[in-house]
Write an enzyme that holds these catalytic residues in place. Structure first.
Site, PDB file in Angstrom:
ATOM      1  N   ILE A  19       0.821  -1.204   0.000  1.00 43.36           N
ATOM      2  CA  ILE A  19       0.000   0.000   0.000  1.00 43.36           C
ATOM      3  C   ILE A  19       0.859   1.259   0.000  1.00 43.36           C
ATOM      4  CG2 ILE A  19      -0.253   0.123   2.522  1.00 43.36           C
ATOM      5  CD1 ILE A  19      -2.963   0.944  -0.106  1.00 43.36           C
ATOM      6  N   SER A  44      10.986   0.012   8.493  1.00 46.14           N
ATOM      7  CA  SER A  44      10.244  -1.197   8.132  1.00 46.14           C
ATOM      8  C   SER A  44      11.135  -2.407   8.392  1.00 46.14           C
ATOM      9  CB  SER A  44       9.823  -1.154   6.661  1.00 46.14           C
ATOM     10  OG  SER A  44       9.058  -2.284   6.311  1.00 46.14           O
ATOM     11  N   ARG A  45      10.519  -3.500   8.800  1.00 49.69           N
ATOM     12  CA  ARG A  45      11.298  -4.712   9.044  1.00 49.69           C
ATOM     13  C   ARG A  45      11.874  -5.281   7.753  1.00 49.69           C
ATOM     14  NH1 ARG A  45       7.581  -8.767  12.154  1.00 49.69           N
ATOM     15  NH2 ARG A  45       6.110  -7.955  10.604  1.00 49.69           N
ATOM     16  N   LYS A  78      -5.913   3.234   7.449  1.00 46.59           N
ATOM     17  CA  LYS A  78      -7.153   2.615   7.924  1.00 46.59           C
ATOM     18  C   LYS A  78      -6.945   1.113   8.126  1.00 46.59           C
ATOM     19  CE  LYS A  78      -8.446   0.095   4.303  1.00 46.59           C
ATOM     20  NZ  LYS A  78      -8.828  -1.336   4.338  1.00 46.59           N
ATOM     21  N   ASP A 102     -11.584  -5.645   6.740  1.00 51.18           N
ATOM     22  CA  ASP A 102     -10.496  -4.814   6.219  1.00 51.18           C
ATOM     23  C   ASP A 102     -10.960  -4.081   4.963  1.00 51.18           C
ATOM     24  OD1 ASP A 102      -7.475  -4.092   6.161  1.00 51.18           O
ATOM     25  OD2 ASP A 102      -7.873  -4.897   4.160  1.00 51.18           O
TER      26      ASP A 102
END
Length: 308
Positions: free
Chosen positions: A14, A36-37, A90, A168
């Site tokens: 996303i 970020s991992r 969201k 979702d």
């Protein structure tokens, strides 16, 4: 005003498809860091955790949090405590209580918190709201059905407790409905279908009403194949309204009356810049409240196991 020094946490699909292009086209922002991992963003400083990023880059003004909702509260609390404005993908969190706590924390520090609902910025959503405000709604049906294997391949977090499952995508429909209806609605009944090997639902059927006895039904399903369905159909005194393709098109009695290019994420970042400049927050929890109500009131129905 100088550009907002922005950082993004959670570099996944996303972010690459929507956040990065929207930020790149908006002169109100300067993207300076990411955490970020697994993912990274070219041309800026990258870190494995938000803790490392906040410690190393004090110039950050605002943070966009794009990790799964189960992990968003901790990151948001750290960002707000460090004096950063926060953009929440969201749904804004895994529970209503944690988002309310974040809203209070932001207010106490004079920071902006944004619960973003991208589908509210769909091209025809405002036109639908205007149309419904000028007529009487007799009935409304929400049909939100898509193929989870296409949109969320091998994403285990959505099937875990707090991942919301079919809500979702369904919360996108709820974000539109809560925006375009002239009066608040509430759930009166719900059935949630849970695969026997999952902790989140794969389908939901929900009935709503309002103070005037509105007849509103919503069907969410993640088992759709072929053409995906993201439609809101209302029978009104002024004719049949169809808000289709996730809010991209509005038709009245079969005639297309509104269609524009999709600009949802650019509009989200425009709104975030507005509230940061104004020193306010925008945290509407109505869509998430409906999800919570569906889980609280809904009847559980167990169906066959689901495998990617």
């Amino acid at each position: 005003m100088s550009p907002i020094n922005l950082a993004i946490v959670g570099v996944g699909k996303i972010v690459r498809d929507q956040h990065l292009p929207a930020v790149a086209k908006n002169s109100d922002y300067r993207l300076i860091a990411a955490a970020s991992r697994h993912g990274t963003v070219d041309g800026i400083d990258n870190f494995k955790s938000i803790d490392e990023m906040l410690a190393a880059v004090p110039a950050i003004d605002a943070v966009s949090l794009c990790m799964p909702p189960q992990y968003r509260y901790e990151a948001a609390e750290k960002a707000l405590s460090a004096g950063k404005h926060v953009f929440l993908e969201k749904p804004p969190g895994a529970t209503l209580s944690e988002v309310a706590d974040l809203e209070a924390l932001a207010a106490s520090k004079g920071l902006s918190l944004f619960a973003s609902w991208h589908s509210r910025y769909a091209p025809a959503a405002e036109a639908a709201k205007t149309f419904l405000a000028g007529t009487t709604i007799r009935a409304m049906q929400v049909i939100w059905k898509e193929d989870v294997r296409h949109w969320h391949p091998n994403q285990e977090w959505i099937w875990q407790a707090g991942g919301l499952g079919v809500f979702d995508p369904g919360i996108n429909a709820l974000s539109i409905v809560t925006h375009i209806l002239p009066r608040p609605a509430f759930i009166t009944a719900a059935t949630l279908e849970f695969p026997e090997n999952r902790d989140a639902p794969i389908a939901a059927s929900i009935t709503f009403s309002d103070a005037k006895g509105l007849d509103l039904k919503a069907d969410f399903d993640w088992r759709q194949t072929g053409k995906q369905s993201w439609d809101i159909v209302a029978q009104t005194e002024a004719g049949e309204m169809v808000l289709s393709e996730g809010g991209a098109k509005l038709s009245i009695d079969g005639k297309l009356v509104h269609e524009e290019p999709e600009q949802e994420y650019p509009m989200l970042y425009k709104r975030f810049a507005e509230i940061v400049k104004a020193g306010t927050s925008d945290v509407d929890l109505a869509p998430l409240r409906h999800v919570a109500d569906a889980f609280m009131l809904g009847r559980r129905k167990f169906v066959e196991a689901f495998h990617d």
